[in-house]
Scaffold this motif. Sequence first.
Motif: not given
Length: 273
Positions: A44, A69-72, A84, A88, A91-94
């Motif tokens: 991010r 959820a869709t990552a961008h 990201l 994004s 809720s998108v977890r990395t």
Amino acid sequence: MSALVMGALPELRFEPSPKRVRAVAGGETWADTNAAMVVWEPGRIVPGYAVPESDLDAALLPAGPAPAATAHPVRVDAGGPTALDPRSPFSVRTTPGESLSLRRGSRVLDGAGFRPDDPDLAGYVVLDFGAFDQWFEEDDQVFGHTRDPFKRIDVRSTSRRVTVAVDGVVLADSTRARLLFETHLPTRTYFPREDVRQDALVPSDTTSTCAYKGPARYWSAHVDDQLLRNLAWSIEQPLSDGVEVTDRIAFFDERVDVTVDGKPRPRPVSPWS
């Protein structure tokens, strides 16, 4: 130095903040801390705030299943890593950790917290900026997203002749532009409105908010028989970093042909390419 910073993008990074930080929802303060951390989850480019659990005025609960959820992922610059972008969802977890909901009385902010599995962030909860109605640093409201303490914006006037064209149709031509230099982003040229083909521009319904410069309205352009949507923007009610470009018009260099003193400027590679 830029390569060094971008090289750390895949890592979990954090920086203590000296500012008092508050998060407000429904007119009530859910977080109030003098010990916030600015946190960049891996990948991010825009950070979030983490606060000590002891400074939350809310109960923490395990979050329910998050909707898909869709990552961008976007390319920040040519040859650089992907990142990201702010589209994004939170809720998108990395990075490993526990998703949390916050409850205060009868109100629940589902999935608005995240507890990273990192010993240096033990006792901290990262909060979803968008889950709250207002955020304050000291007594000033901040907008859009958590401000990056390593971001810098400089605006400089230039007498160089800058033109913008699409398919040979000139949309702007000026020796009175202002150049806005922003960390990790392409240089933006803000033109006086008198130096822009305003008869070719039509207002768009699209808006956005920059955490540093303020809200932007967008403009589409008629070129021959084409309507090029959201090709330009202007900032009319600026925050502090946008004051010097108020009411001027900038174009996405990624989508137009720019010359500076007659020499073509390459189209940048960015999230807007």
